[in-house]
Design an enzyme around this catalytic site. Sequence first.
Site, PDB file in Angstrom:
ATOM      1  N   GLU A   1     -11.110   6.101   5.310  1.00 43.67           N
ATOM      2  CA  GLU A   1     -10.513   6.898   6.379  1.00 43.67           C
ATOM      3  C   GLU A   1     -11.498   7.084   7.534  1.00 43.67           C
ATOM      4  OE1 GLU A   1      -7.504   7.557   6.684  1.00 43.67           O
ATOM      5  OE2 GLU A   1      -6.671   7.391   4.675  1.00 43.67           O
TER       6      GLU A   1
ATOM      7  N   TRP B   1      -4.759   1.882  10.451  1.00 39.69           N
ATOM      8  CA  TRP B   1      -4.913   1.701   9.011  1.00 39.69           C
ATOM      9  C   TRP B   1      -4.640   0.253   8.623  1.00 39.69           C
ATOM     10  CZ3 TRP B   1      -7.426   3.592   5.251  1.00 39.69           C
ATOM     11  CH2 TRP B   1      -7.128   3.222   3.953  1.00 39.69           C
TER      12      TRP B   1
ATOM     13  N   TYR C   1       0.839  -1.201   0.000  1.00 43.25           N
ATOM     14  CA  TYR C   1       0.000   0.000   0.000  1.00 43.25           C
ATOM     15  C   TYR C   1       0.875   1.252   0.000  1.00 43.25           C
ATOM     16  CZ  TYR C   1      -3.116   3.678   1.603  1.00 43.25           C
ATOM     17  OH  TYR C   1      -3.795   4.866   1.713  1.00 43.25           O
TER      18      TYR C   1
END
Length: 200
Positions: free
Chosen positions: A43, A51, A21
């Site tokens: 988000e 995350w 990522y």
Amino acid sequence: MTEPLYRCDWAQVDDPLMRSYHDHEWGRPLHGSQRLFAMLSLEIFQCGLSWQLVLHRRQALFKDFDNFDIQAVAAFDADRIDRLMADPAIIRNRRKIEATVANAALIARRFPGEEFDRYCWSFTGGRTINHDYTDDPSIPRYDHLSAIVCKDMRDLGLRFLGPVTVHSFLQAAGMINDHQHDCFLNGCGHPPLNPPDQAI
């Protein structure tokens, strides 16, 4: 022997998904209203969590939210939300789910076509703002820009947003580039290279 690539501190983890990522998505300019809505929604789901957790549930979130198609999500009703709450593969937070549906409805109504893309990028004049932080502790949780964007989005009626979440969105979507000074992607402004299948 090839020297290992130096990545941002947060990507120096033993997790191939996180490294991929970082290398292929984070901080690269993201365009398209649907893709930006997807990133903003992810988000929101991250809020109060990591995350890494969101990333490992991203595929299931895309499946359950019809690939974050704005029109489709805007049409989710109470029964659909109840079904989402029953799926252990996603992040089951009713307030976040309801906010995502409400945000889709607002974006569909206020920003037809690619207007949401133009709206989001208008805050940086359509360009990436490059920072040059030396390490993770020096990167602010939010700054003046993210506070401005957050206020504007909340004034429009978008839900479950604070300046920290909005700052993470601006970073992820490449509106600001917060790759650390020594990161091999510092100053990146080019398209993803061989993006993984699950890339937004």
